[in-house]
Design a protein around this motif. Structure first.
Motif, PDB file in Angstrom:
ATOM      1  N   GLU A   1       0.830  -1.199   0.000  1.00 35.25           N
ATOM      2  CA  GLU A   1       0.000   0.000   0.000  1.00 35.25           C
ATOM      3  C   GLU A   1       0.869   1.255   0.000  1.00 35.25           C
ATOM      4  O   GLU A   1       0.615   2.207  -0.750  1.00 35.25           O
ATOM      5  CB  GLU A   1      -0.921  -0.010   1.219  1.00 35.25           C
ATOM      6  CG  GLU A   1      -1.861   1.184   1.307  1.00 35.25           C
ATOM      7  CD  GLU A   1      -2.909   1.196   0.212  1.00 35.25           C
ATOM      8  OE1 GLU A   1      -3.449   2.282  -0.066  1.00 35.25           O
ATOM      9  OE2 GLU A   1      -3.176   0.122  -0.359  1.00 35.25           O
TER      10      GLU A   1
ATOM     11  N   ARG B   1       2.482   1.771  -3.298  1.00 37.68           N
ATOM     12  CA  ARG B   1       1.528   2.349  -4.246  1.00 37.68           C
ATOM     13  C   ARG B   1       1.342   3.837  -3.976  1.00 37.68           C
ATOM     14  O   ARG B   1       1.345   4.654  -4.913  1.00 37.68           O
ATOM     15  CB  ARG B   1       0.182   1.626  -4.140  1.00 37.68           C
ATOM     16  CG  ARG B   1      -0.852   2.084  -5.154  1.00 37.68           C
ATOM     17  CD  ARG B   1      -2.134   1.295  -4.991  1.00 37.68           C
ATOM     18  NE  ARG B   1      -2.733   1.512  -3.692  1.00 37.68           N
ATOM     19  CZ  ARG B   1      -3.502   2.558  -3.388  1.00 37.68           C
ATOM     20  NH1 ARG B   1      -3.763   3.482  -4.312  1.00 37.68           N
ATOM     21  NH2 ARG B   1      -4.003   2.693  -2.194  1.00 37.68           N
ATOM     22  N   GLU B   2       1.220   4.200  -2.676  1.00 35.95           N
ATOM     23  CA  GLU B   2       1.073   5.617  -2.354  1.00 35.95           C
ATOM     24  C   GLU B   2       2.314   6.404  -2.750  1.00 35.95           C
ATOM     25  O   GLU B   2       2.207   7.517  -3.277  1.00 35.95           O
ATOM     26  CB  GLU B   2       0.812   5.767  -0.853  1.00 35.95           C
ATOM     27  CG  GLU B   2      -0.535   5.218  -0.410  1.00 35.95           C
ATOM     28  CD  GLU B   2      -0.729   5.375   1.083  1.00 35.95           C
ATOM     29  OE1 GLU B   2       0.182   5.907   1.756  1.00 35.95           O
ATOM     30  OE2 GLU B   2      -1.798   4.970   1.593  1.00 35.95           O
TER      31      GLU B   2
ATOM     32  N   ARG C   1       4.490   5.626  -5.089  1.00 35.82           N
ATOM     33  CA  ARG C   1       4.528   5.733  -6.552  1.00 35.82           C
ATOM     34  C   ARG C   1       3.550   6.795  -7.046  1.00 35.82           C
ATOM     35  O   ARG C   1       3.883   7.605  -7.922  1.00 35.82           O
ATOM     36  CB  ARG C   1       4.202   4.377  -7.189  1.00 35.82           C
ATOM     37  CG  ARG C   1       5.305   3.346  -7.030  1.00 35.82           C
ATOM     38  CD  ARG C   1       4.908   2.036  -7.679  1.00 35.82           C
ATOM     39  NE  ARG C   1       5.939   1.036  -7.533  1.00 35.82           N
ATOM     40  CZ  ARG C   1       6.967   0.880  -8.358  1.00 35.82           C
ATOM     41  NH1 ARG C   1       7.082   1.684  -9.410  1.00 35.82           N
ATOM     42  NH2 ARG C   1       7.877  -0.056  -8.169  1.00 35.82           N
ATOM     43  N   GLU C   2       2.332   6.777  -6.489  1.00 38.52           N
ATOM     44  CA  GLU C   2       1.351   7.774  -6.901  1.00 38.52           C
ATOM     45  C   GLU C   2       1.828   9.185  -6.555  1.00 38.52           C
ATOM     46  O   GLU C   2       1.685  10.119  -7.361  1.00 38.52           O
ATOM     47  CB  GLU C   2       0.007   7.485  -6.227  1.00 38.52           C
ATOM     48  CG  GLU C   2      -0.674   6.226  -6.743  1.00 38.52           C
ATOM     49  CD  GLU C   2      -1.994   5.965  -6.037  1.00 38.52           C
ATOM     50  OE1 GLU C   2      -2.305   6.726  -5.083  1.00 38.52           O
ATOM     51  OE2 GLU C   2      -2.706   5.024  -6.421  1.00 38.52           O
ATOM     52  N   ASP C   3       2.416   9.333  -5.341  1.00 41.87           N
ATOM     53  CA  ASP C   3       2.915  10.653  -4.959  1.00 41.87           C
ATOM     54  C   ASP C   3       4.068  11.084  -5.859  1.00 41.87           C
ATOM     55  O   ASP C   3       4.155  12.256  -6.241  1.00 41.87           O
ATOM     56  CB  ASP C   3       3.377  10.605  -3.494  1.00 41.87           C
ATOM     57  CG  ASP C   3       3.847  11.966  -3.006  1.00 41.87           C
ATOM     58  OD1 ASP C   3       3.005  12.870  -2.894  1.00 41.87           O
ATOM     59  OD2 ASP C   3       5.047  12.120  -2.742  1.00 41.87           O
TER      60      ASP C   3
ATOM     61  N   ILE D   1       4.549  10.142  -8.925  1.00 39.80           N
ATOM     62  CA  ILE D   1       3.983  10.479 -10.241  1.00 39.80           C
ATOM     63  C   ILE D   1       3.332  11.854 -10.195  1.00 39.80           C
ATOM     64  O   ILE D   1       3.506  12.678 -11.110  1.00 39.80           O
ATOM     65  CB  ILE D   1       2.969   9.404 -10.671  1.00 39.80           C
ATOM     66  CG1 ILE D   1       3.702   8.092 -10.965  1.00 39.80           C
ATOM     67  CG2 ILE D   1       2.189   9.856 -11.905  1.00 39.80           C
ATOM     68  CD1 ILE D   1       2.783   6.931 -11.224  1.00 39.80           C
ATOM     69  N   ARG D   2       2.582  12.111  -9.113  1.00 34.71           N
ATOM     70  CA  ARG D   2       1.952  13.426  -8.989  1.00 34.71           C
ATOM     71  C   ARG D   2       2.998  14.537  -8.929  1.00 34.71           C
ATOM     72  O   ARG D   2       2.841  15.586  -9.558  1.00 34.71           O
ATOM     73  CB  ARG D   2       1.069  13.469  -7.733  1.00 34.71           C
ATOM     74  CG  ARG D   2      -0.251  12.717  -7.895  1.00 34.71           C
ATOM     75  CD  ARG D   2      -1.199  13.091  -6.769  1.00 34.71           C
ATOM     76  NE  ARG D   2      -0.670  12.699  -5.478  1.00 34.71           N
ATOM     77  CZ  ARG D   2      -0.931  11.550  -4.887  1.00 34.71           C
ATOM     78  NH1 ARG D   2      -1.695  10.658  -5.494  1.00 34.71           N
ATOM     79  NH2 ARG D   2      -0.425  11.272  -3.696  1.00 34.71           N
TER      80      ARG D   2
END
Length: 228
Positions: free
Chosen positions: A78, A81-82, A84-86, A88-89
């Motif tokens: 989790e 994933r967070e 990676r998302e951060d 990417i953002r």
């Protein structure tokens, strides 16, 4: 006769007392044996109970370890994933910021009424300096110091505020600085250094040639011609 009877009674009482003492000793021995047997049985039961509890505890620890590893793996997944998302953002935000800075002259030229060719990107301490009117008419109507912001906040840094304050207080002036004298001085210094290096090398070669033995010049060969 009375003495015999008394002696017989004493003997009988002694036998009875001896028999009772023997029974007491037997009872004590049986008690000790039963006590030892009970103690041994109790030790065995305690040992068996401890072994059972140890096994149950090991099984419980293994279950808890597996549950903890599973939860840790889920948490890592989790968080990954967070992250990676951060990331990417953040990358998208940085990319959009760079694109926005590059497109800023086109976007703000309409609002500020200047030709995009009048923009000069300097990056720091402000993003752009705009020489309004220079490209079209060759005359500068106004000079703008522009800081581009792409985030939600438009707050300025300390250095940017210092530049804004200097502009607002009209602490701006024109300076023409001629580097000719400085360049000539640098050239003079370089020429002097080059001459000193060359002279030093020549002197070094002369010293080396003076210290080395002179080369022998071969004598000319003498030929004799005989008349035939």
């Amino acid at each position: 006769m009375l003495e015999v009877i008394l002696l017989f009674i004493v003997i009988v009482l002694a036998l009875v007392l001896y028999h009772e003492r023997a029974k007491v000793r037997l009872i004590q021995q049986e008690f000790e044996m039963q006590k030892r047997a009970l103690e041994e049985q109790l030790r065995r039961e305690i040992a068996a109970r401890e072994e059972l509890l140890r096994r149950e505890l090991a099984v419980k620890e293994e279950q808890l370890r597996k549950e903890a590893e599973l939860k840790l793996a889920e948490w890592i997944k989790e968080k990954e994933r967070e992250i990676r998302e951060d990331a990417i953002r953040r990358s998208v935000a940085v990319l959009l910021g760079r694109v926005g800075e590059q497109m800023a002259p086109l976007l703000m030229s309409r609002e500020l009424n200047f030709d995009p060719r009048d923009c000069r990107y300097i990056g720091t301490p402000v993003d752009y300096v705009v020489f309004k009117g220079l490209s079209d008419r060759g005359e500068v109507e106004e000079i703008l110091f522009v800081e581009v912001k792409t985030g939600k906040s438009s707050s300025l840094s300390e250095r940017e505020r210092a530049v804004r304050k200097a502009v607002e207080n009209k602490r701006v002036r024109w300076v023409t600085y001629n580097l000719r004298d400085a360049v000539e001085k640098i050239g003079t210094f370089l020429e002097r250094d080059i001459k000193s290096v060359v002279e030093g090398q020549m002197q070094e070669r002369l010293r080396e040639s003076a210290q080395s033995p002179a080369e022998k010049v071969p004598e000319p060969a003498i030929f004799s011609i005989e008349n035939s």
